[in-house]
Motif scaffolding. Structure first.
Motif, PDB file in Angstrom:
ATOM      1  N   PRO A  55       0.726  -0.968  -0.240  1.00  0.00           N
ATOM      2  CA  PRO A  55      -0.014  -0.020  -0.116  1.00  0.00           C
ATOM      3  C   PRO A  55       0.850   1.221   0.033  1.00  0.00           C
ATOM      4  CG  PRO A  55      -0.577  -1.282   1.561  1.00  0.00           C
ATOM      5  CD  PRO A  55       0.805  -2.038   1.079  1.00  0.00           C
ATOM      6  N   VAL A  56       0.706   2.026  -0.962  1.00  0.00           N
ATOM      7  CA  VAL A  56       1.336   3.404  -1.060  1.00  0.00           C
ATOM      8  C   VAL A  56       0.578   4.565  -0.857  1.00  0.00           C
ATOM      9  CG1 VAL A  56       2.939   4.674  -2.540  1.00  0.00           C
ATOM     10  CG2 VAL A  56       2.903   2.207  -2.589  1.00  0.00           C
ATOM     11  N   ASP A  57       1.085   5.571  -0.050  1.00  0.00           N
ATOM     12  CA  ASP A  57       0.308   7.009  -0.167  1.00  0.00           C
ATOM     13  C   ASP A  57       1.346   7.949  -0.652  1.00  0.00           C
ATOM     14  OD1 ASP A  57      -1.648   5.759   1.694  1.00  0.00           O
ATOM     15  OD2 ASP A  57      -0.560   6.220   3.533  1.00  0.00           O
ATOM     16  N   LEU A  58       0.786   8.734  -1.616  1.00  0.00           N
ATOM     17  CA  LEU A  58       1.529   9.884  -2.060  1.00  0.00           C
ATOM     18  C   LEU A  58       1.133  11.095  -1.213  1.00  0.00           C
ATOM     19  CD1 LEU A  58       1.233   9.242  -5.993  1.00  0.00           C
ATOM     20  CD2 LEU A  58       3.307   8.778  -4.186  1.00  0.00           C
ATOM     21  N   VAL A  59       2.147  11.703  -0.495  1.00  0.00           N
ATOM     22  CA  VAL A  59       1.949  12.776   0.332  1.00  0.00           C
ATOM     23  C   VAL A  59       2.694  14.090   0.002  1.00  0.00           C
ATOM     24  CG1 VAL A  59       1.589  11.385   2.463  1.00  0.00           C
ATOM     25  CG2 VAL A  59       3.950  12.037   1.786  1.00  0.00           C
ATOM     26  N   ASP A  60       2.056  15.156   0.215  1.00  0.00           N
ATOM     27  CA  ASP A  60       2.743  16.356  -0.052  1.00  0.00           C
ATOM     28  C   ASP A  60       3.551  16.835   0.986  1.00  0.00           C
ATOM     29  OD1 ASP A  60       1.163  17.380   1.837  1.00  0.00           O
ATOM     30  OD2 ASP A  60      -0.278  18.487   0.331  1.00  0.00           O
ATOM     31  N   VAL A  66      -2.374  12.675  -0.877  1.00  0.00           N
ATOM     32  CA  VAL A  66      -3.077  13.128  -2.293  1.00  0.00           C
ATOM     33  C   VAL A  66      -3.326  11.967  -3.215  1.00  0.00           C
ATOM     34  CG1 VAL A  66      -1.834  15.420  -2.130  1.00  0.00           C
ATOM     35  CG2 VAL A  66      -0.907  13.786  -3.306  1.00  0.00           C
ATOM     36  N   ALA A  67      -2.808  10.938  -2.976  1.00  0.00           N
ATOM     37  CA  ALA A  67      -3.395   9.537  -3.635  1.00  0.00           C
ATOM     38  C   ALA A  67      -2.927   8.367  -2.873  1.00  0.00           C
ATOM     39  CB  ALA A  67      -2.563   9.722  -4.809  1.00  0.00           C
ATOM     40  N   GLN A  68      -3.715   7.324  -2.897  1.00  0.00           N
ATOM     41  CA  GLN A  68      -3.442   6.064  -2.799  1.00  0.00           C
ATOM     42  C   GLN A  68      -3.292   5.009  -3.689  1.00  0.00           C
ATOM     43  OE1 GLN A  68      -6.271   6.232   0.800  1.00  0.00           O
ATOM     44  NE2 GLN A  68      -4.646   6.328   2.099  1.00  0.00           N
ATOM     45  N   CYS A  69      -2.782   3.842  -3.574  1.00  0.00           N
ATOM     46  CA  CYS A  69      -2.727   2.917  -4.422  1.00  0.00           C
ATOM     47  C   CYS A  69      -1.937   1.660  -3.919  1.00  0.00           C
ATOM     48  CB  CYS A  69      -2.269   3.076  -5.931  1.00  0.00           C
ATOM     49  SG  CYS A  69      -0.524   3.604  -5.968  1.00  0.00           S
ATOM     50  N   THR A  70      -2.156   0.705  -4.358  1.00  0.00           N
ATOM     51  CA  THR A  70      -1.299  -0.787  -4.160  1.00  0.00           C
ATOM     52  C   THR A  70      -0.510  -1.201  -5.258  1.00  0.00           C
ATOM     53  OG1 THR A  70      -3.141  -1.506  -2.437  1.00  0.00           O
ATOM     54  CG2 THR A  70      -1.427  -2.986  -3.244  1.00  0.00           C
ATOM     55  N   VAL A  71       0.624  -1.052  -4.892  1.00  0.00           N
ATOM     56  CA  VAL A  71       1.854  -1.566  -5.857  1.00  0.00           C
ATOM     57  C   VAL A  71       2.543  -2.899  -5.752  1.00  0.00           C
ATOM     58  CG1 VAL A  71       4.025  -0.974  -7.007  1.00  0.00           C
ATOM     59  CG2 VAL A  71       2.377   0.845  -6.546  1.00  0.00           C
ATOM     60  N   THR A  72       2.477  -3.496  -6.920  1.00  0.00           N
ATOM     61  CA  THR A  72       2.972  -4.951  -6.691  1.00  0.00           C
ATOM     62  C   THR A  72       3.808  -5.394  -7.887  1.00  0.00           C
ATOM     63  OG1 THR A  72       0.835  -6.014  -5.916  1.00  0.00           O
ATOM     64  CG2 THR A  72       2.534  -7.557  -6.665  1.00  0.00           C
ATOM     65  N   TYR A  73       5.139  -5.527  -7.467  1.00  0.00           N
ATOM     66  CA  TYR A  73       6.146  -6.066  -8.480  1.00  0.00           C
ATOM     67  C   TYR A  73       5.893  -7.428  -9.033  1.00  0.00           C
ATOM     68  CZ  TYR A  73      10.527  -6.626 -10.963  1.00  0.00           C
ATOM     69  OH  TYR A  73      11.527  -7.063 -11.863  1.00  0.00           O
ATOM     70  N   ASP A  74       5.766  -7.696 -10.480  1.00  0.00           N
ATOM     71  CA  ASP A  74       5.429  -8.897 -10.763  1.00  0.00           C
ATOM     72  C   ASP A  74       6.565  -9.485 -11.563  1.00  0.00           C
ATOM     73  OD1 ASP A  74       4.950 -11.233 -12.568  1.00  0.00           O
ATOM     74  OD2 ASP A  74       2.967 -10.376 -13.281  1.00  0.00           O
ATOM     75  N   VAL A  75       7.488 -10.232 -10.640  1.00  0.00           N
ATOM     76  CA  VAL A  75       8.890 -10.871 -11.098  1.00  0.00           C
ATOM     77  C   VAL A  75       8.865 -11.507 -12.512  1.00  0.00           C
ATOM     78  CG1 VAL A  75       9.527 -10.647  -8.563  1.00  0.00           C
ATOM     79  CG2 VAL A  75       8.550 -12.945  -9.805  1.00  0.00           C
ATOM     80  N   LEU A 111       6.130  15.473  -4.351  1.00  0.00           N
ATOM     81  CA  LEU A 111       5.364  14.360  -3.337  1.00  0.00           C
ATOM     82  C   LEU A 111       6.247  13.640  -2.946  1.00  0.00           C
ATOM     83  CD1 LEU A 111       2.300  13.713  -5.704  1.00  0.00           C
ATOM     84  CD2 LEU A 111       2.193  15.324  -3.651  1.00  0.00           C
ATOM     85  N   SER A 112       5.799  12.793  -1.806  1.00  0.00           N
ATOM     86  CA  SER A 112       6.793  11.789  -1.531  1.00  0.00           C
ATOM     87  C   SER A 112       6.000  10.508  -1.377  1.00  0.00           C
ATOM     88  CB  SER A 112       7.271  12.183  -0.029  1.00  0.00           C
ATOM     89  OG  SER A 112       8.043  12.978   0.014  1.00  0.00           O
ATOM     90  N   ALA A 113       6.733   9.330  -1.734  1.00  0.00           N
ATOM     91  CA  ALA A 113       5.933   7.981  -1.817  1.00  0.00           C
ATOM     92  C   ALA A 113       6.160   7.316  -0.220  1.00  0.00           C
ATOM     93  CB  ALA A 113       6.436   6.981  -2.863  1.00  0.00           C
ATOM     94  N   ARG A 114       4.983   7.067   0.416  1.00  0.00           N
ATOM     95  CA  ARG A 114       5.255   6.401   1.764  1.00  0.00           C
ATOM     96  C   ARG A 114       4.486   5.024   1.723  1.00  0.00           C
ATOM     97  NH1 ARG A 114       2.260  10.234   5.947  1.00  0.00           N
ATOM     98  NH2 ARG A 114       0.538   9.434   5.092  1.00  0.00           N
ATOM     99  N   VAL A 115       5.283   4.091   2.205  1.00  0.00           N
ATOM    100  CA  VAL A 115       4.650   2.617   2.188  1.00  0.00           C
ATOM    101  C   VAL A 115       3.781   2.752   3.490  1.00  0.00           C
ATOM    102  CG1 VAL A 115       6.223   1.775   0.747  1.00  0.00           C
ATOM    103  CG2 VAL A 115       6.560   1.776   3.167  1.00  0.00           C
ATOM    104  N   GLU A 116       2.874   1.648   3.677  1.00  0.00           N
ATOM    105  CA  GLU A 116       2.184   1.681   5.035  1.00  0.00           C
ATOM    106  C   GLU A 116       2.940   1.854   5.960  1.00  0.00           C
ATOM    107  OE1 GLU A 116       0.181  -2.393   6.249  1.00  0.00           O
ATOM    108  OE2 GLU A 116      -1.173  -1.343   4.894  1.00  0.00           O
ATOM    109  N   PRO A 117       2.566   2.645   6.859  1.00  0.00           N
ATOM    110  CA  PRO A 117       3.330   2.773   8.198  1.00  0.00           C
ATOM    111  C   PRO A 117       3.547   1.301   9.073  1.00  0.00           C
ATOM    112  CG  PRO A 117       1.596   4.451   8.186  1.00  0.00           C
ATOM    113  CD  PRO A 117       1.388   3.475   6.771  1.00  0.00           C
ATOM    114  N   GLY A 118       2.549   0.482   8.863  1.00  0.00           N
ATOM    115  CA  GLY A 118       2.919  -0.731   9.387  1.00  0.00           C
ATOM    116  C   GLY A 118       4.110  -1.699   9.045  1.00  0.00           C
ATOM    117  N   LEU A 119       4.732  -1.128   7.734  1.00  0.00           N
ATOM    118  CA  LEU A 119       5.723  -1.791   7.177  1.00  0.00           C
ATOM    119  C   LEU A 119       6.993  -1.284   7.814  1.00  0.00           C
ATOM    120  CD1 LEU A 119       4.545  -2.555   3.725  1.00  0.00           C
ATOM    121  CD2 LEU A 119       4.707  -4.008   5.313  1.00  0.00           C
TER     122      LEU A 119
END
Length: 123
Positions: A55-60, A66-75, A111-119
């Motif tokens: 889970p990724v938050d884009l923050v100012d 300002v935006a949220q999404c989930t990113v998964t790298y497909d190896v 902006l900065s990309a911030r991964v879920e704080p729990g990670l």
């Protein structure tokens, strides 16, 4: 032993001189990006490349999301799968493209990309 004739040498010298540039070198101006960057720290980049859904938050600068999404790298495909809040999916080739897809276009502010704080590791 074969001797070169003066004509052969003249052609050879002219060819060597012709390869150089006769125009003066112009100074290059730095290219400014078309839009502000999305900063990704090493911790977030490592998680985005892990192969797990992140889970990724884009923050100012003020910390507003300002935006949220989930990113998964497909190896297997060597691409990033981006799932937006509206459950749409996109498959893209780089982290910056994935974050731009998450935002819905280029950012208008830095902006900065911030991964879920729990990670994040505890301090």
């Amino acid at each position: 032993m074969h001797m070169r004739t003066p004509v052969d040498l003249a052609v050879l010298v002219a060819a060597a001189v012709g390869c150089g540039s006769s125009t003066s070198r112009s100074t290059t101006t730095p290219v400014t990006p078309a839009h502000p960057p999305v900063r990704v720290d090493a911790f977030a980049r490592d998680h985005l490349m892990s192969g797990f859904a992140v889970p990724v938050d884009l923050v100012d600068g003020a910390g507003t999301v300002v935006a949220q999404c989930t990113v998964t790298y497909d190896v297997w495909r060597d691409q990033y799968l981006v799932r937006s809040a509206d459950y749409s999916f996109s498959l893209v080739s780089t982290i910056p493209t994935a974050l731009g897809t998450c935002l819905g276009g280029p950012p208008t502010v830095e902006l900065s990309a911030r991964v879920e704080p729990g990670l994040r590791p505890s301090s």
